[in-house]
Design a protein around this motif. Structure first.
Motif, PDB file in Angstrom:
ATOM      1  N   VAL A  19       0.781  -1.150  -0.002  1.00 41.32           N
ATOM      2  CA  VAL A  19       0.007   0.050  -0.019  1.00 41.32           C
ATOM      3  C   VAL A  19       0.874   1.137  -0.116  1.00 41.32           C
ATOM      4  O   VAL A  19       0.571   2.222  -0.774  1.00 41.32           O
ATOM      5  N   ALA A  20       1.833   1.267   0.893  1.00 38.13           N
ATOM      6  CA  ALA A  20       2.795   2.199   0.803  1.00 38.13           C
ATOM      7  C   ALA A  20       3.435   2.831  -0.552  1.00 38.13           C
ATOM      8  O   ALA A  20       3.646   3.706  -0.927  1.00 38.13           O
ATOM      9  N   GLU A  21       3.864   1.612  -1.135  1.00 43.20           N
ATOM     10  CA  GLU A  21       4.357   1.891  -2.384  1.00 43.20           C
ATOM     11  C   GLU A  21       3.630   2.350  -3.573  1.00 43.20           C
ATOM     12  O   GLU A  21       3.668   3.464  -4.333  1.00 43.20           O
ATOM     13  N   GLU A  22       2.456   1.777  -3.526  1.00 40.16           N
ATOM     14  CA  GLU A  22       1.383   2.164  -4.375  1.00 40.16           C
ATOM     15  C   GLU A  22       0.949   3.581  -4.437  1.00 40.16           C
ATOM     16  O   GLU A  22       0.951   4.605  -5.369  1.00 40.16           O
ATOM     17  N   LEU A  23       0.713   4.124  -3.046  1.00 40.98           N
ATOM     18  CA  LEU A  23       0.159   5.457  -2.795  1.00 40.98           C
ATOM     19  C   LEU A  23       1.336   6.602  -2.854  1.00 40.98           C
ATOM     20  O   LEU A  23       1.044   7.672  -3.522  1.00 40.98           O
ATOM     21  N   LEU A  24       2.584   6.156  -2.365  1.00 41.11           N
ATOM     22  CA  LEU A  24       3.892   7.108  -2.671  1.00 41.11           C
ATOM     23  C   LEU A  24       3.849   7.567  -4.152  1.00 41.11           C
ATOM     24  O   LEU A  24       4.040   8.624  -4.504  1.00 41.11           O
ATOM     25  N   ARG A  25       3.540   6.564  -4.997  1.00 38.24           N
ATOM     26  CA  ARG A  25       3.707   6.799  -6.397  1.00 38.24           C
ATOM     27  C   ARG A  25       2.493   7.517  -7.148  1.00 38.24           C
ATOM     28  O   ARG A  25       2.797   8.311  -7.838  1.00 38.24           O
ATOM     29  N   SER A  26       1.476   7.010  -6.765  1.00 36.51           N
ATOM     30  CA  SER A  26       0.016   7.580  -7.235  1.00 36.51           C
ATOM     31  C   SER A  26      -0.247   8.893  -6.602  1.00 36.51           C
ATOM     32  O   SER A  26      -0.359   9.796  -7.222  1.00 36.51           O
ATOM     33  N   SER A  27      -0.568   8.737  -5.190  1.00 34.00           N
ATOM     34  CA  SER A  27      -1.321   9.931  -4.758  1.00 34.00           C
ATOM     35  C   SER A  27      -0.128  11.067  -4.360  1.00 34.00           C
ATOM     36  O   SER A  27      -0.548  12.303  -4.666  1.00 34.00           O
ATOM     37  N   PHE A  28       1.119  10.798  -3.973  1.00 35.15           N
ATOM     38  CA  PHE A  28       2.001  11.865  -3.765  1.00 35.15           C
ATOM     39  C   PHE A  28       2.907  11.834  -4.679  1.00 35.15           C
ATOM     40  O   PHE A  28       3.983  12.743  -4.554  1.00 35.15           O
ATOM     41  N   ALA A  29       2.888  11.244  -6.094  1.00 39.90           N
ATOM     42  CA  ALA A  29       3.747  11.596  -6.997  1.00 39.90           C
ATOM     43  C   ALA A  29       5.335  11.341  -7.026  1.00 39.90           C
ATOM     44  O   ALA A  29       6.071  12.555  -7.418  1.00 39.90           O
ATOM     45  N   ALA A  30       5.502  10.571  -6.241  1.00 38.82           N
ATOM     46  CA  ALA A  30       6.957  10.711  -5.470  1.00 38.82           C
ATOM     47  C   ALA A  30       7.762   9.932  -7.067  1.00 38.82           C
ATOM     48  O   ALA A  30       7.472   9.063  -7.684  1.00 38.82           O
ATOM     49  N   ASP A  31       8.654  10.392  -7.414  1.00 35.78           N
ATOM     50  CA  ASP A  31       9.863  10.174  -8.662  1.00 35.78           C
ATOM     51  C   ASP A  31      10.268   8.978  -8.237  1.00 35.78           C
ATOM     52  O   ASP A  31      10.612   7.916  -9.082  1.00 35.78           O
TER      53      ASP A  31
END
Length: 233
Positions: free
Chosen positions: A107-119
């Motif tokens: 969940v953490a990996e998915e949301l960091l990339r999708s919701s928080f747009a982490a490069d």
């Protein structure tokens, strides 16, 4: 022809003389459109010098423009904070719904990339010998807390405070590995007191994205949520 094009042609067709004639025929125009008085310039000449009244009006107009700009800035900040609060809320609910630590990581990996747009994002956990987690990946790194590879993070791990900005090459290379040359700035977030659980690193290609002046509240909340979710399972 579009309405915009027609409107533009109509505006271009109106001459200054026609505007003057219209105002002459409608002397009450500015009474019905008082808001325009704050936008137009009405010079008040006194022997070739700018009158005190004109200077006062000009000063008031400038102050009004500054206040409007400040208000727009505050509104944008408020909207940004509201959007961020909603993302944090969504992050928290997804973590609560996770059934085990492996799902928390997913969940953490998915949301960091999708919701928080982490490069780029890397989760470092000080939990060796546990089979609760998926295999190490681009996102997940498991390592013994006393591993010499963590020596560049010693001061950070002792501080228990998030940091952001430029990070040392040794830190970038450990965290982001082959992607290290692309990272311009990063945020380091402790998970638990003195990084008891591990740390989260979020990298950006933009050297100014994570600057030392950036608010740490969001990062602290993110670390608290993720650290607790990993610790209680």
């Amino acid at each position: 022809m579009s309405n915009a094009s027609q409107s533009q042609q109509m505006v271009e067709a109106v001459t200054e003389e026609e505007v003057a004639q219209y105002l002459e025929e409608h002397p009450d125009f500015f009474e019905r459109h008082e808001n325009l008085l704050g936008e137009i310039k009405l010079p008040h000449r006194t022997s070739g010098a700018v009158s005190l009244v004109e200077r006062q009006v000009s000063t008031l107009r400038q102050k009004n423009m500054q206040r409007e700009g400040r208000l727009r800035e505050l509104v944008n900040v408020a909207r940004g904070n509201d959007e961020l609060a909603q993302k944090i809320h969504g992050f928290a609910t997804r973590l609560l719904a996770a059934g085990n630590r492996a799902q928390v990581v997913t969940v953490a990996e998915e949301l960091l990339r999708s919701s928080f747009a982490a490069d780029n994002a890397v989760l470092v956990l000080f939990d060796t010998g546990s089979d609760e987690f998926p295999e190490d990946s681009r996102f997940l790194r498991r390592i013994d807390r006393n591993d010499p590879a963590l020596s560049p993070f010693k001061t950070f791990m002792q501080s228990s405070e998030p940091r952001c900005g430029l990070i040392r090459d040794t830190q970038k290379e450990f965290l982001f590995q082959t992607d290290a040359p692309q990272i311009g700035s990063a945020a380091l977030i402790p998970l638990g007191e003195s990084c008891s659980t591990g740390l989260l690193a979020i990298g950006s290609r933009d050297a100014e994205h994570f600057n030392p002046g950036k608010s740490m509240d969001f990062m602290s909340r993110l670390g608290d949520l993720l650290g607790c979710a990993l610790a209680i399972r």
